[in-house]
Design an enzyme around this catalytic site. Structure first.
Site, PDB file in Angstrom:
ATOM      1  N   ASP A 254      60.376  -1.378 -71.062  1.00 53.14           N
ATOM      2  CA  ASP A 254      61.696  -0.739 -71.122  1.00 53.14           C
ATOM      3  C   ASP A 254      62.171  -0.267 -69.749  1.00 53.14           C
ATOM      4  OD1 ASP A 254      61.488  -1.053 -73.930  1.00 53.14           O
ATOM      5  OD2 ASP A 254      60.318   0.797 -74.004  1.00 53.14           O
TER       6      ASP A 254
ATOM      7  N   LYS B   1      64.214  -4.699 -67.419  1.00 56.98           N
ATOM      8  CA  LYS B   1      63.918  -6.046 -66.886  1.00 56.98           C
ATOM      9  C   LYS B   1      64.988  -7.061 -67.267  1.00 56.98           C
ATOM     10  CE  LYS B   1      59.908  -6.028 -68.853  1.00 56.98           C
ATOM     11  NZ  LYS B   1      59.862  -4.633 -69.318  1.00 56.98           N
TER      12      LYS B   1
ATOM     13  N   LYS C 137      68.272  -6.763 -67.501  1.00 58.99           N
ATOM     14  CA  LYS C 137      69.392  -6.769 -66.551  1.00 58.99           C
ATOM     15  C   LYS C 137      68.973  -7.401 -65.221  1.00 58.99           C
ATOM     16  CE  LYS C 137      71.911  -4.038 -63.356  1.00 58.99           C
ATOM     17  NZ  LYS C 137      72.732  -2.925 -62.951  1.00 58.99           N
TER      18      LYS C 137
ATOM     19  N   ASN D 138      58.432  -8.760 -79.814  1.00 62.08           N
ATOM     20  CA  ASN D 138      58.233  -7.314 -79.624  1.00 62.08           C
ATOM     21  C   ASN D 138      59.096  -6.835 -78.456  1.00 62.08           C
ATOM     22  OD1 ASN D 138      56.652  -8.840 -77.888  1.00 62.08           O
ATOM     23  ND2 ASN D 138      54.884  -7.490 -77.923  1.00 62.08           N
ATOM     24  N   ALA D 139      59.495  -7.737 -77.591  1.00 61.77           N
ATOM     25  CA  ALA D 139      60.318  -7.385 -76.431  1.00 61.77           C
ATOM     26  C   ALA D 139      61.768  -7.193 -76.861  1.00 61.77           C
ATOM     27  CB  ALA D 139      60.242  -8.496 -75.387  1.00 61.77           C
ATOM     28  N   GLY D 140      62.490  -6.448 -76.065  1.00 61.89           N
ATOM     29  CA  GLY D 140      63.922  -6.283 -76.319  1.00 61.89           C
ATOM     30  C   GLY D 140      64.614  -6.170 -74.977  1.00 61.89           C
ATOM     31  N   HIS D 141      65.286  -7.233 -74.576  1.00 62.93           N
ATOM     32  CA  HIS D 141      65.936  -7.228 -73.267  1.00 62.93           C
ATOM     33  C   HIS D 141      67.448  -7.206 -73.442  1.00 62.93           C
ATOM     34  CE1 HIS D 141      62.093  -8.950 -71.194  1.00 62.93           C
ATOM     35  NE2 HIS D 141      61.947  -7.744 -71.684  1.00 62.93           N
TER      36      HIS D 141
ATOM     37  N   GLN E 128      57.417  -6.427 -71.707  1.00 63.59           N
ATOM     38  CA  GLN E 128      56.619  -5.193 -71.704  1.00 63.59           C
ATOM     39  C   GLN E 128      56.359  -4.757 -70.245  1.00 63.59           C
ATOM     40  OE1 GLN E 128      55.102  -7.849 -74.007  1.00 63.59           O
ATOM     41  NE2 GLN E 128      56.734  -7.136 -75.310  1.00 63.59           N
TER      42      GLN E 128
ATOM     43  N   THR F  60      62.900  -1.672 -82.145  1.00 60.08           N
ATOM     44  CA  THR F  60      62.584  -0.865 -83.337  1.00 60.08           C
ATOM     45  C   THR F  60      63.565   0.283 -83.559  1.00 60.08           C
ATOM     46  OG1 THR F  60      61.158   0.545 -81.993  1.00 60.08           O
ATOM     47  CG2 THR F  60      60.104  -1.310 -83.103  1.00 60.08           C
TER      48      THR F  60
ATOM     49  N   PRO G 164      63.036   6.483 -81.067  1.00 60.18           N
ATOM     50  CA  PRO G 164      63.301   7.249 -79.843  1.00 60.18           C
ATOM     51  C   PRO G 164      62.134   7.103 -78.887  1.00 60.18           C
ATOM     52  CG  PRO G 164      63.085   8.727 -81.763  1.00 60.18           C
ATOM     53  CD  PRO G 164      62.893   7.321 -82.256  1.00 60.18           C
TER      54      PRO G 164
ATOM     55  N   TYR H 256      72.197   1.140 -60.993  1.00 54.80           N
ATOM     56  CA  TYR H 256      72.743   2.444 -61.386  1.00 54.80           C
ATOM     57  C   TYR H 256      73.636   2.351 -62.619  1.00 54.80           C
ATOM     58  CZ  TYR H 256      76.476   0.656 -58.318  1.00 54.80           C
ATOM     59  OH  TYR H 256      77.440  -0.125 -57.721  1.00 54.80           O
TER      60      TYR H 256
HETATM   61  P1  IMP Z   1      52.949  -4.697 -80.235  1.00 55.43           P
HETATM   62  O1  IMP Z   1      53.252  -5.396 -78.960  1.00 55.43           O
HETATM   63  O2  IMP Z   1      54.051  -4.811 -81.257  1.00 55.43           O
HETATM   64  O3  IMP Z   1      51.609  -5.061 -80.801  1.00 55.43           O
HETATM   65  O4  IMP Z   1      52.863  -3.108 -79.916  1.00 55.43           O
HETATM   66  C1  IMP Z   1      51.806  -2.559 -79.152  1.00 55.43           C
HETATM   67  C2  IMP Z   1      52.320  -1.413 -78.269  1.00 55.43           C
HETATM   68  O5  IMP Z   1      53.170  -1.940 -77.256  1.00 55.43           O
HETATM   69  C3  IMP Z   1      53.140  -0.362 -79.022  1.00 55.43           C
HETATM   70  O6  IMP Z   1      52.884   0.912 -78.448  1.00 55.43           O
HETATM   71  C4  IMP Z   1      54.567  -0.792 -78.753  1.00 55.43           C
HETATM   72  O7  IMP Z   1      55.468   0.282 -78.839  1.00 55.43           O
HETATM   73  C5  IMP Z   1      54.447  -1.308 -77.319  1.00 55.43           C
HETATM   74  N1  IMP Z   1      55.452  -2.329 -76.982  1.00 55.43           N
HETATM   75  C6  IMP Z   1      55.468  -3.615 -77.374  1.00 55.43           C
HETATM   76  N2  IMP Z   1      56.526  -4.265 -76.859  1.00 55.43           N
HETATM   77  C7  IMP Z   1      57.184  -3.378 -76.103  1.00 55.43           C
HETATM   78  C8  IMP Z   1      58.354  -3.460 -75.269  1.00 55.43           C
HETATM   79  O8  IMP Z   1      58.985  -4.514 -75.119  1.00 55.43           O
HETATM   80  N3  IMP Z   1      58.712  -2.321 -74.625  1.00 55.43           N
HETATM   81  C9  IMP Z   1      58.005  -1.167 -74.741  1.00 55.43           C
HETATM   82  N4  IMP Z   1      56.917  -1.042 -75.498  1.00 55.43           N
HETATM   83  C10 IMP Z   1      56.498  -2.132 -76.169  1.00 55.43           C
END
Ligand code: IMP
Length: 428
Positions: A12, A15, A17, A37-40, A220, A297, A300, A411
């Site tokens: 977070d 990356k 941007k 699991n990523a969110g860009h 990540q 997700t 917060p 910024y």
């Molecule tokens: P997983 O990758 O879903 O297995 O989650 C494992 C850990 O990595 C958890 O604490 C998630 O919140 C964290 N995590 C996974 N992907 C991200 C991301 O893109 N940004 C921040 N935290 C992440």
């Protein structure tokens, strides 16, 4: 030329941007680890794009690659392709035939394992990432090359699904897997994706040898790395620069530049010790002003002061060519700022990030203090020397402590809210 973008903290960092900015001058944008699991997030004019699997170069109409190190949920990928098509883009994407596929039982296992882990639960995103990587390592994985060959795909399912069922039964879980329905569910994914699947290692190496600009988009952050992060509260892939090679089939000798992305403060989703966490009004201020809510997700994010013990360790592991500082505007208006330069562990000063979570949870941050700055017109800032002296002091300290030059300061979420100090692709 090959340039990589790696998060230096806990993900977070912004990356998406930064990738979007570098993507302009690149030919190919590659994801090499992680999954949805990523969110860009990318902001173009008034439009906000949120990608989970799609490399962030998509809106620049660049060639996109999901390397072998990515774990792919085909349904999510197809949804992202379709969404882009609706917005007028036709993503030119290749998926590695060696990439592992997230299966329905991975997602179920993700939530069951989290429940069983109790205090060791990482607070995963629930997307099946860990179980898919576990299967890859224990060689129960299903790869895209398997999906292409229906006989192999069926044989693998016939072998693996009953084993997963036994696991669910053993834990008394009310789950009934059906091999045939999984097979049928994945047939349309296969039909949709089959033309995108190829040997991306060959493609990328050829492109590099032909002088193309390749951008590697890390997901990540370094401290979520399965080997070097805050284990067991990490993700399941190698998020540091080492993952570039294993996750894309590119030699370390072909990595030309590695840019570390560092948010001007620290945030974290999920569980685990967080020495500089602010559980007071200042933490709340950072969360609200920085819109620190998970892209994937909605959770917060925990927020705290910039922790350079984390960042310095990332610099050590990744040997960054430069750092991009993001979200510096979020600190505007805070009277005093703090940067943690070391930890105090029972009277001993620690400079290297500890591997032992019990030690980390007992570490007290040692801070350098800085004057804050009031709002000003960022658009008038043409170079780093014209920044307010307080920002210069803050960023100079980061450079001195990390021994790494700052190459960009962001910024705001928009493309033009960026001060470029050194553009590696253009050699500025
Ligand atoms: P997983 O990758 O879903 O297995 O989650 C494992 C850990 O990595 C958890 O604490 C998630 O919140 C964290 N995590 C996974 N992907 C991200 C991301 O893109 N940004 C921040 N935290 C992440």
């Amino acid at each position: 030329m090959l340039l990589a973008i790696i998060g230096s903290q806990w993900g977070d960092e912004g990356k998406g941007k930064v990738t979007d900015i570098y993507a302009e001058n690149s030919d190919i944008v590659v994801r090499f680890q992680g999954g949805n699991n990523a969110g860009h997030t990318i902001v173009v004019g008034d439009k906000i794009y949120k990608f989970h699997l799609m490399p962030s170069g998509a809106v620049h109409k660049k060639f996109l690659v999901l390397g072998n190190g990515v774990v792919v949920d085909p349904k999510v990928l197809i949804e992202e392709i379709e969404k882009l098509k609706k917005d007028g883009f036709n993503p030119d994407i290749s998926i590695s035939d060696r990439a592992n596929i997230i299966m329905p039982y991975h997602k179920i296992l993700d939530s069951i394992e989290e429940k069983m882990k109790g205090a060791l639960a990482a607070g995963t995103t629930g997307k099946g990432i860990g179980p898919c990587y576990s299967d890859k390592i224990s060689r129960f994985g299903i790869r895209f090359s398997d999906l292409l060959d229906l006989e192999v795909f069926r044989d693998k399912l016939n072998l693996i699904v009953p084993i997963k069922q036994k696991i669910f039964d053993a834990f008394g879980e009310d789950v009934n897997l059906n091999t045939e329905s999984i097979f049928n569910e994945y047939l349309p994914y296969r039909a949709y994706l089959k033309d995108y699947i190829k040997d991306t290692s060959v493609f990328l190496n050829n492109a590099y040898d032909q002088g193309k600009n390749i951008l590697m988009e890390g997901a990540q952050g370094t401290h979520l790395d399965i080997d070097h992060g805050i284990y067991p509260f990490t993700t399941s892939s190698n998020t540091n620069a080492g993952g570039i090679c294993t996750g894309s089939g590119i030699s370390p000798k072909k990595i030309d530049r590695i840019v570390g992305i560092t948010k001007a403060y620290t945030s974290r989703v999920g569980e685990g010790p967080f020495p500089t966490e602010l559980l007071d009004k200042e933490g709340e201020y950072l969360r609200e002003k920085g819109k620190e809510f998970g892209t994937t997700t909605g959770r917060p994010r925990r927020c705290g002061w910039l922790d350079l013990v984390l960042v310095k360790y990332s610099c050590l592991l990744n040997n960054f060519s430069g750092l991009t500082i993001t979200k510096i505007d979020v600190l505007t208006g805070m009277k005093k700022l703090k940067i943690c330069y070391a930890y105090d562990y029972k009277g001993k000063i620690i400079h290297d990030f500890p591997s032992n979570m019990k030690i980390l949870s007992e570490c007290k941050p040692l801070y350098a203090e800085f004057e804050g700055w009031e709002d000003f017109d960022w658009k008038k800032i043409k170079d780093a020397k014209s920044l307010p002296i307080q920002i210069q002091a803050y960023t100079r300290y980061i450079e001195e402590q990390t021994k790494t030059p700052i190459c960009m300061i962001s910024y705001g979420p928009k493309r033009d809210e960026t001060l470029v100090i050194k553009d590696f692709f253009r050699g500025v």
